[in-house]
Write a protein that holds these residues in place. Structure first.
Motif, mmCIF file in Angstrom:
data_model
loop_
_atom_site.group_PDB
_atom_site.id
_atom_site.type_symbol
_atom_site.label_atom_id
_atom_site.label_comp_id
_atom_site.label_asym_id
_atom_site.label_seq_id
_atom_site.Cartn_x
_atom_site.Cartn_y
_atom_site.Cartn_z
ATOM 1 N N MET A 1 -163.345 -56.956 -86.623
ATOM 2 C CA MET A 1 -162.772 -55.461 -86.484
ATOM 3 C C MET A 1 -162.991 -54.942 -85.417
ATOM 4 O O MET A 1 -163.535 -54.883 -84.387
ATOM 5 C CB MET A 1 -163.545 -55.592 -87.875
ATOM 6 C CG MET A 1 -163.218 -55.612 -89.390
ATOM 7 S SD MET A 1 -164.293 -55.401 -90.514
ATOM 8 C CE MET A 1 -166.018 -55.941 -89.472
ATOM 9 N N LYS A 2 -161.590 -54.119 -85.531
ATOM 10 C CA LYS A 2 -161.157 -52.793 -84.433
ATOM 11 C C LYS A 2 -162.536 -51.759 -85.096
ATOM 12 O O LYS A 2 -161.606 -51.135 -85.663
ATOM 13 C CB LYS A 2 -160.621 -52.736 -83.718
ATOM 14 C CG LYS A 2 -159.841 -53.469 -82.639
ATOM 15 C CD LYS A 2 -159.088 -52.544 -81.836
ATOM 16 C CE LYS A 2 -158.499 -53.829 -80.768
ATOM 17 N NZ LYS A 2 -158.114 -55.677 -81.374
ATOM 18 N N LEU A 3 -163.446 -51.296 -85.033
ATOM 19 C CA LEU A 3 -164.202 -49.947 -85.831
ATOM 20 C C LEU A 3 -164.152 -48.756 -84.842
ATOM 21 O O LEU A 3 -164.400 -48.595 -83.797
ATOM 22 C CB LEU A 3 -165.620 -50.796 -86.430
ATOM 23 C CG LEU A 3 -165.684 -51.764 -87.284
ATOM 24 C CD1 LEU A 3 -167.419 -51.854 -87.299
ATOM 25 C CD2 LEU A 3 -165.033 -51.228 -88.626
ATOM 26 N N VAL A 4 -163.579 -47.829 -85.623
ATOM 27 C CA VAL A 4 -163.272 -46.146 -85.565
ATOM 28 C C VAL A 4 -164.048 -44.959 -85.565
ATOM 29 O O VAL A 4 -164.560 -45.076 -87.332
ATOM 30 C CB VAL A 4 -162.186 -46.021 -84.775
ATOM 31 C CG1 VAL A 4 -161.386 -47.403 -84.072
ATOM 32 C CG2 VAL A 4 -161.091 -46.031 -85.761
ATOM 33 N N ALA A 19 -154.659 -55.320 -87.364
ATOM 34 C CA ALA A 19 -153.869 -56.030 -86.069
ATOM 35 C C ALA A 19 -152.733 -55.646 -85.643
ATOM 36 O O ALA A 19 -152.536 -55.816 -84.058
ATOM 37 C CB ALA A 19 -153.656 -57.771 -87.296
ATOM 38 N N GLN A 20 -152.204 -55.180 -86.472
ATOM 39 C CA GLN A 20 -150.768 -54.593 -85.883
ATOM 40 C C GLN A 20 -150.577 -53.304 -85.213
ATOM 41 O O GLN A 20 -150.343 -52.139 -84.875
ATOM 42 C CB GLN A 20 -149.840 -53.912 -86.997
ATOM 43 C CG GLN A 20 -149.264 -55.428 -87.932
ATOM 44 C CD GLN A 20 -150.116 -55.963 -88.346
ATOM 45 O OE1 GLN A 20 -150.944 -54.973 -89.035
ATOM 46 N NE2 GLN A 20 -150.577 -57.328 -87.833
ATOM 47 N N GLY A 21 -151.864 -52.510 -84.990
ATOM 48 C CA GLY A 21 -152.345 -51.165 -83.939
ATOM 49 C C GLY A 21 -152.679 -50.313 -84.717
ATOM 50 O O GLY A 21 -152.242 -48.737 -84.355
ATOM 51 N N THR A 22 -152.468 -50.370 -86.241
ATOM 52 C CA THR A 22 -152.164 -49.183 -87.601
ATOM 53 C C THR A 22 -154.125 -48.429 -87.350
ATOM 54 O O THR A 22 -154.956 -49.221 -87.951
ATOM 55 C CB THR A 22 -151.670 -49.365 -88.492
ATOM 56 O OG1 THR A 22 -149.803 -49.364 -88.100
ATOM 57 C CG2 THR A 22 -151.423 -48.373 -89.657
ATOM 58 N N LEU A 23 -153.713 -46.707 -87.159
ATOM 59 C CA LEU A 23 -155.610 -47.093 -87.874
ATOM 60 C C LEU A 23 -155.060 -46.541 -89.484
ATOM 61 O O LEU A 23 -154.022 -46.270 -89.845
ATOM 62 C CB LEU A 23 -155.386 -44.997 -87.245
ATOM 63 C CG LEU A 23 -156.917 -43.849 -87.459
ATOM 64 C CD1 LEU A 23 -158.420 -45.379 -86.698
ATOM 65 C CD2 LEU A 23 -156.514 -43.008 -86.488
ATOM 66 N N ILE A 181 -167.789 -42.935 -75.116
ATOM 67 C CA ILE A 181 -167.824 -44.533 -75.695
ATOM 68 C C ILE A 181 -166.904 -44.869 -76.693
ATOM 69 O O ILE A 181 -166.932 -43.870 -77.187
ATOM 70 C CB ILE A 181 -169.108 -44.642 -76.229
ATOM 71 C CG1 ILE A 181 -170.666 -44.538 -75.516
ATOM 72 C CG2 ILE A 181 -169.369 -46.105 -77.225
ATOM 73 C CD1 ILE A 181 -172.054 -44.481 -76.176
ATOM 74 N N GLY A 182 -166.345 -45.769 -76.420
ATOM 75 C CA GLY A 182 -165.412 -45.956 -77.381
ATOM 76 C C GLY A 182 -163.781 -46.609 -76.506
ATOM 77 O O GLY A 182 -164.160 -47.366 -75.282
ATOM 78 N N PRO A 183 -162.456 -46.412 -76.876
ATOM 79 C CA PRO A 183 -162.482 -46.172 -78.486
ATOM 80 C C PRO A 183 -163.002 -47.037 -80.109
ATOM 81 O O PRO A 183 -162.791 -46.193 -81.088
ATOM 82 C CB PRO A 183 -161.050 -45.958 -78.199
ATOM 83 C CG PRO A 183 -160.478 -47.469 -77.987
ATOM 84 C CD PRO A 183 -161.665 -47.505 -76.744
ATOM 85 N N TRP A 184 -163.099 -47.904 -79.252
ATOM 86 C CA TRP A 184 -163.554 -49.449 -80.927
ATOM 87 C C TRP A 184 -164.518 -49.699 -80.899
ATOM 88 O O TRP A 184 -165.336 -49.643 -79.657
ATOM 89 C CB TRP A 184 -162.513 -50.013 -80.504
ATOM 90 C CG TRP A 184 -160.474 -49.904 -80.723
ATOM 91 C CD1 TRP A 184 -160.327 -48.571 -81.090
ATOM 92 C CD2 TRP A 184 -159.639 -50.562 -80.235
ATOM 93 N NE1 TRP A 184 -158.778 -48.666 -81.135
ATOM 94 C CE2 TRP A 184 -159.238 -49.967 -79.620
ATOM 95 C CE3 TRP A 184 -160.406 -51.692 -79.444
ATOM 96 C CZ2 TRP A 184 -157.335 -50.287 -79.603
ATOM 97 C CZ3 TRP A 184 -158.458 -51.861 -78.227
ATOM 98 C CH2 TRP A 184 -158.228 -51.380 -78.518
#
Length: 284
Positions: A1-4, A19-23, A181-184
């Motif tokens: 997971m990419k958590l933000v 997975a499609q890059g949608t927030l 730090i980040g973005p994800w």
């Protein structure tokens, strides 16, 4: 997971990038991406959520640091042998440990402030480790099981404060805004091997640093284990693990940051950052 964490400073909401890059907005499921959210069981619950069921967030938005409530921001110095050489310092036989003030943590694209009386402000792209569970006296073989995920860090430094003002390195490392730090926060399962990640940094469009985490002197497993012999690592703690060569201090002659400079940096699988250097008096 990419958590933000996204939104205005101090009002960030938790989210994930699918997975499609949608927030996607996670705020219906948890209050924040913090110590409680990084527990292995909590992460398992988040993985069970279908991202398509979460509200999409219209972009562009501001990203904050992807973990909230960090209590310890720990750094490893001279962890790439070629960086130690360019800094004219001996290659360490044990990890060099210092701390960055948690007050310097900020979002990945926020402006960075040149401190008052700064003459030697420098850049450092680094891999950051985010701890997911309480860690004490862990072996290198077991240490990565305590890692929630990884982030991009820019270990901004003021070299005069760090090296010419006596005492520890800390005073040149924790200036306000010196910890983007980040973005994800990319969870460990998605990153895979943390010792196989390309990394880069540009200043004003010119490539300054190119490296790969495989050339660390002390790898992530060794670092987490080593630190846990001296302090208890807590969920949400961030460890920044050193930088490859190409910092301003190592150039001949040295090159340091000035107002108006644009720093861009990134690490494979972990995203990228972009910040502009501004004067202290022009800041918030």
């Amino acid at each position: 997971m990419k958590l933000v964490r996204f939104g205005q400073a101090g009002q960030e909401k938790p989210g994930l990038v699918d997975a499609q890059g949608t927030l996607r907005d996670l705020s219906a499921h948890l209050a924040d991406i913090d110590a409680a959210a990084l527990d292995p069981q909590a992460l398992a619950r988040l993985r069970a959520i279908d991202p398509a069921s979460l509200p999409a967030v219209a972009e562009p938005v501001r990203f904050g640091a992807p973990v909230a409530g960090t209590r310890q921001f720990i750094a490893i110095g001279l962890n790439y042998s070629d960086h130690a050489i360019e800094a004219n310092m001996p290659i360490p036989s044990e990890p060099i440990v210092f701390t960055k003030a948690v007050s310097c943590i900020q979002g990945p694209d926020d402006d960075v402030r040149r401190p008052r009386n700064s003459a030697k402000m420098d850049w450092e792209v680094e891999l950051g480790i985010v701890i997911g569970s309480r860690t004490a006296y862990v072996s290198p073989e077991d240490s990565l099981a305590h890692v929630a995920g990884y982030v991009v860090c820019d270990d901004l430094s003021e070299r005069e404060f760090q090296l010419e003002r006596g005492g520890s390195w800390d005073k040149g490392k924790g200036c306000d805004t010196f910890g983007p730090i980040g973005p994800w926060l990319v969870t460990a399962d998605e990153v895979g091997d943390p010792q196989a990640l390309d990394m880069w940094l540009d200043v004003n469009g010119q490539r300054m640093q190119t490296g790969n985490t495989r050339t660390m002197i002390f790898d992530c497993a060794a670092i987490v284990s080593y630190l846990s012999q001296f302090m208890v690592l807590l969920p949400g703690d961030v460890i920044t693990t050193g930088t490859p060569p190409g910092v301003g201090m190592g150039m001949k002659p040295p090159v340091f940051l000035k107002e108006g400079d644009v720093i861009e940096l990134g690490i494979e699988k972990l995203g990228s950052q972009r910040h502009t250097v501004i004067a202290w008096d022009a800041a918030r």
